[in-house]
Scaffold this motif. Structure first.
Motif, short mmCIF file in Angstrom:
data_model
loop_
_atom_site.label_atom_id
_atom_site.label_comp_id
_atom_site.label_asym_id
_atom_site.label_seq_id
_atom_site.Cartn_x
_atom_site.Cartn_y
_atom_site.Cartn_z
N UNK A 1 -2.26 4.25 9.72
CA UNK A 1 -2.80 3.11 8.97
C UNK A 1 -2.84 3.53 7.50
N UNK A 2 -2.06 2.83 6.67
CA UNK A 2 -1.97 3.21 5.26
C UNK A 2 -2.91 2.33 4.43
N UNK A 3 -3.72 2.97 3.57
CA UNK A 3 -4.61 2.25 2.66
C UNK A 3 -4.15 2.55 1.23
N UNK B 1 -10.22 -1.74 0.78
CA UNK B 1 -9.43 -1.70 2.01
C UNK B 1 -9.48 -3.03 2.78
N UNK B 2 -8.44 -3.34 3.51
CA UNK B 2 -8.39 -4.62 4.21
C UNK B 2 -9.22 -4.58 5.49
N UNK B 3 -9.50 -5.75 6.03
CA UNK B 3 -10.14 -5.81 7.35
C UNK B 3 -9.00 -6.02 8.35
N UNK B 4 -8.80 -5.04 9.20
CA UNK B 4 -7.71 -5.18 10.18
C UNK B 4 -8.13 -6.15 11.28
N UNK C 1 0.82 -1.22 0.00
CA UNK C 1 0.00 0.00 0.00
C UNK C 1 0.86 1.27 0.00
N UNK C 2 2.18 1.09 0.23
CA UNK C 2 3.07 2.26 0.22
C UNK C 2 3.59 2.64 1.60
N UNK C 3 3.68 1.68 2.51
CA UNK C 3 4.15 1.98 3.88
C UNK C 3 5.62 2.41 3.87
N UNK C 4 6.44 1.63 3.14
CA UNK C 4 7.87 1.97 3.10
C UNK C 4 8.10 3.27 2.33
N UNK D 1 -4.56 7.67 16.05
CA UNK D 1 -4.45 7.03 14.74
C UNK D 1 -4.83 7.99 13.61
N UNK D 2 -4.10 7.92 12.52
CA UNK D 2 -4.50 8.62 11.30
C UNK D 2 -4.68 7.58 10.20
N UNK D 3 -5.79 7.66 9.47
CA UNK D 3 -5.99 6.77 8.32
C UNK D 3 -5.50 7.50 7.08
N UNK D 4 -4.52 6.95 6.41
CA UNK D 4 -3.93 7.61 5.25
C UNK D 4 -4.37 6.90 3.98
N UNK D 5 -5.19 7.59 3.19
CA UNK D 5 -5.61 7.02 1.91
C UNK D 5 -4.53 7.38 0.91
N UNK D 6 -3.69 6.42 0.58
CA UNK D 6 -2.51 6.69 -0.25
C UNK D 6 -2.79 6.46 -1.74
N UNK D 7 -1.85 6.90 -2.55
CA UNK D 7 -1.87 6.75 -4.02
C UNK D 7 -3.01 7.55 -4.66
N UNK D 8 -3.30 8.75 -4.09
CA UNK D 8 -4.39 9.55 -4.66
C UNK D 8 -4.02 10.13 -6.03
#
Ligand SMILES: Nc1nc2c(ncn2[C@@H]2O[C@H](COP(=O)(O)OP(=O)(O)OP(=O)(O)O)[C@@H](O)[C@H]2O)c(=O)[nH]1
Ligand SMILES: [Mg+2]
Length: 453
Positions: A303-305, A311-314, A228-231, A327-334
């Motif tokens: 939390x990276x999406x 999105x996954x089920x954590x 999802x782009x964590x690294x 916690x911040x939910x980060x919707x990545x790859x916009x």
């Protein structure tokens, strides 16, 4: 009379100037033996003098600046001399040797500060503040250490101890004057006052967690599904290519830790293996287990999406540690055309849309993140004082004692016992700043200092 100690206070190695300190009664006899000038026999207090330093055979060792501090105005509360020779380790060693030949002993770590404590120059919370000040890694940590060093937290506690003494006097009135002279409802007053103190102690106790986070950095976990782009986020946040990034899922196996700043908060950023419940790869599974273990220890979560994927089920083992303020939910790859908004994913949590390829969105993330931390740690209030873990233990003890006292008063009897619990509470509070009764704790504290401090 205690012995005279000597130590180099600056780091060992080559430097422009070094600082060697001598503390103890032998300072006055020592000075004229090594400085062959009349000023050494009757030194002007706290006055910098440039002189030649000689060894006991009369060999010239170095030209240096020295300062004499009489006991009443020294750090340690004893006569103290500071030598500031050239920062050559050989010169420093010779000066130390001469001092030892004149009866000094090499100081243990923290021994100068220990003497300051024993001579009443610093209370125990100020000793801890000195330690925090030396090791502070961020502006925030410096800010709170300075506050503690000036004795602000001490004054707050002293105020509470004073209040407890006057509440005790009110309660004790019932012991000396039996029921017929004072109606029982008069206990309402002391009970209300105790409640106000309990509320403040609650607040102080909670501040210890924040203090630890500020001092040692906030452990922040980057978690999410594979790929999802964590690294990529880790790299964007630390500003260099720290973690391997690849289009293959399961790139990160072992977790990686890197320190960075968000505003003036120190962050221990941890990049983890993607949570993949379907993995049959043994190494990946071990990595995932590590991530689950880290979740329990972290204080903050990103939390990276991948906003182009479902999105996954954590797992519950993760969800239970997350809340909207940590916690911040980060919707990545916009940046990708198939990216969609995901407001229904953990809807009560704050969402931020980002692309790790876009600096502007990383900047926005940092700004919002900073606000969250300030809220979570309640550090918006510049007036707040924070206590450390050791202090918070005594605050908790005082809290328990006061709760006992309140229960007794509420049940309408036991004034004498309630007064006793108030004394116990005051006693616990005195240990927050003024003194430590446990020798081992004290020894442990001073061992954490560097030599020469
Ligand atoms: N278009 C686009 N691609 C991105 C973005 N962030 C990451 N990627 C790409 O997504 C792929 C996976 O990125 P990583 O950073 O390795 O993802 P990860 O979550 O660390 O993956 P694992 O370590 O395998 O769990 C790489 O090809 C990245 O270049 C983004 O914001 N936009
Ligand atoms: Mg990775």
């Amino acid at each position: 009379m205690s012995d005279t100690i000597v130590a180099q206070s600056t780091p060992h190695g080559v430097s422009a100037i070094a600082l060697i300190r001598v503390s103890g009664q032998a300072c006055s006899q020592l000075l004229p033996r090594v400085i062959h000038h009349p000023s050494a026999s009757n030194p002007q207090p706290r006055h910098a003098t440039f002189s030649r330093f000689y060894d006991l055979e009369g060999n010239f060792i170095d030209e240096l600046v020295w300062i004499f501090y009489p006991a009443e105005s020294s750090y340690t509360g004893e006569p103290l001399v500071e030598w500031m020779p050239h920062g050559n380790p050989l010169i420093c060693k010779k000066i130390m040797d001469v001092c030892c030949a004149l009866g000094c002993r090499v100081a243990e770590p923290g021994e100068f500060t220990q003497r300051a404590y024993l001579n009443g120059k610093l209370n125990i919370s100020q000793v801890e503040a000195v330690l925090d000040l030396i090791h502070a890694q961020s502006d925030r940590a410096l800010f709170y250490a300075r506050k503690q060093l000036t004795g602000e937290s001490g004054n707050l506690i002293k105020g509470i101890v004073r209040d407890l003494t006057s509440i005790r006097a009110e309660i004790e009135a019932y012991i000396d004057f039996p029921e017929d002279e004072l109606p029982p409802e008069d206990q309402e007053g002391p009970m209300k006052k105790i409640q106000r103190i309990l509320d403040r102690l609650d607040q102080y106790h909670a501040s210890a967690r924040c203090r630890e986070a500020i001092q040692n950095g906030i452990d922040t976990l980057i978690i999410g599904a594979p790929n999802v782009g964590k690294s990529s986020l880790m790299n964007a946040l630390v500003g260099h290519r720290r973690a391997l990034v690849s289009p293959l899922a399961g790139t990160t196996r072992d977790y990686l830790v890197e320190q960075t700043f968000i505003g003036d908060y120190l962050i221990n950023l941890i990049d983890t293996a993607g949570l993949n419940p379907e993995s049959n790869d043994q190494i990946e599974t071990e990595g995932i287990q590590q991530t689950l273990d880290l979740v329990q220890r972290a204080s903050f979560f990103l939390v990276v999406l991948d906003s182009t994927q479902t999105p996954p089920v954590l797992p519950d083992s993760v969800i239970q540690y997350l809340n909207p303020s940590n916690t911040l939910i980060l919707e990545n790859k916009v940046d990708l055309p198939t990216s969609i908004q995901m407001p229904d994913y953990l809807p009560h949590f704050p969402h931020i849309r980002i692309s790790t390829l876009d600096r502007k969105s990383i900047h926005t993330l940092k700004e919002q993140w900073k606000e969250r931390i300030a809220d979570d740690l309640e550090t918006r209030d510049e007036e707040s004082v924070m206590f450390n873990l050791r202090q918070s233990e005594f605050i908790r003890k005082a809290h328990n004692e006061l709760t006992e006292a309140q229960t007794l008063l509420r049940s309408g009897g036991g004034s004498e016992l309630a007064a006793f619990h108030l004394i116990e509470a005051s006693d616990a509070l005195l240990q927050v700043n003024e003194r430590i009764d446990n020798e081992d704790v004290l020894d442990d504290l001073f061992k954490r200092f560097c030599i020469g401090k």
